[in-house]
Design a protein around this motif. Structure first.
Motif, PDB file in Angstrom:
ATOM      1  N   THR A  63      -3.761  -0.470   3.840  1.00 35.16           N
ATOM      2  CA  THR A  63      -4.662  -1.595   3.467  1.00 35.16           C
ATOM      3  C   THR A  63      -3.698  -2.930   3.298  1.00 35.16           C
TER       4      THR A  63
ATOM      5  N   ASP B 246      -6.058  -7.099   0.485  1.00 38.36           N
ATOM      6  CA  ASP B 246      -7.323  -6.305   0.079  1.00 38.36           C
ATOM      7  C   ASP B 246      -7.116  -5.250  -1.101  1.00 38.36           C
TER       8      ASP B 246
ATOM      9  N   TRP C 275       0.586  -1.277   0.009  1.00 37.57           N
ATOM     10  CA  TRP C 275       0.005   0.140  -0.177  1.00 37.57           C
ATOM     11  C   TRP C 275       0.825   1.239  -0.012  1.00 37.57           C
TER      12      TRP C 275
END
Length: 193
Positions: free
Chosen positions: A178, A182, A130
């Motif tokens: 995150t 995901d 992320w």
């Protein structure tokens, strides 16, 4: 023109060739026949000499052509060796011969990941993807986390009420990251670039 072709048959009726003519007359030839025989012998001798010179010239031309061909083959061989050496050099040092893209110089500052993330990478620790997405880079840029010095310390108060110095990189608010599983396909593509 062949230099031998310019040679003229001598005049065998002159006093210079009396002895040769006399020897032929002794064997039964008339004077005209003796002169004709001597002229014929002269022509035969000249033709032999011309043939020898022509053969020598032909051999010299062939030798010269062969030497030129060998030189050309040798030059081609050297060129092939040079090309092969250059290809090996390209294989060994790919980055040295990498093409330089024709792109303009960036006018905006380069956005880097947060300093804490770069420190983790430097220490060979796991970093979530992320941080490398556009959202993660935007957050790092907004927090100005990429300008914190590794050596700088921040003064904080511990739970016991005592002051303590800790690295500045660890004093930032914890970001909501995150998890890798995901991430959307688009974010995964951004992080991998």
């Amino acid at each position: 023109m062949d230099p031998a072709a310019e040679i003229k048959t001598p005049d065998y009726s002159t006093a210079e060739f009396n002895q040769e003519c006399q020897e032929l007359r002794v064997t039964g030839f008339t004077e005209e026949q003796a002169i004709a025989v001597l002229q014929r012998l002269c022509h035969v001798q000249e033709q032999k000499e011309r043939d020898i010179r022509a053969r020598e010239r032909q051999e010299a031309l062939l030798a010269e052509a062969e030497a030129g061909e060998q030189a050309a083959q040798l030059q081609c061989q050297h060129e092939d060796e040079d090309v092969q050496a250059l290809q090996e050099e390209h294989k060994k040092h790919k980055s040295k011969f990498a093409p330089i893209p024709d792109v303009p110089v960036p006018t905006e500052p380069i956005i880097m990941a947060a300093q804490a993330v770069l420190c983790k990478l430097k220490n060979h620790q796991f970093v979530k993807m992320w941080y490398w997405t556009n959202d993660g880079l935007d957050v790092a840029d907004c927090l100005k986390a990429n300008v914190i010095d590794d050596c700088s310390l921040s003064l904080i108060t511990t739970a016991e009420g005592l002051p303590a110095f800790i690295p500045s990189a660890s004093t930032h608010n914890k970001l909501e990251v995150t998890p890798d599983e995901d991430l959307t396909f688009k974010q995964f593509g951004q992080a991998s670039v």
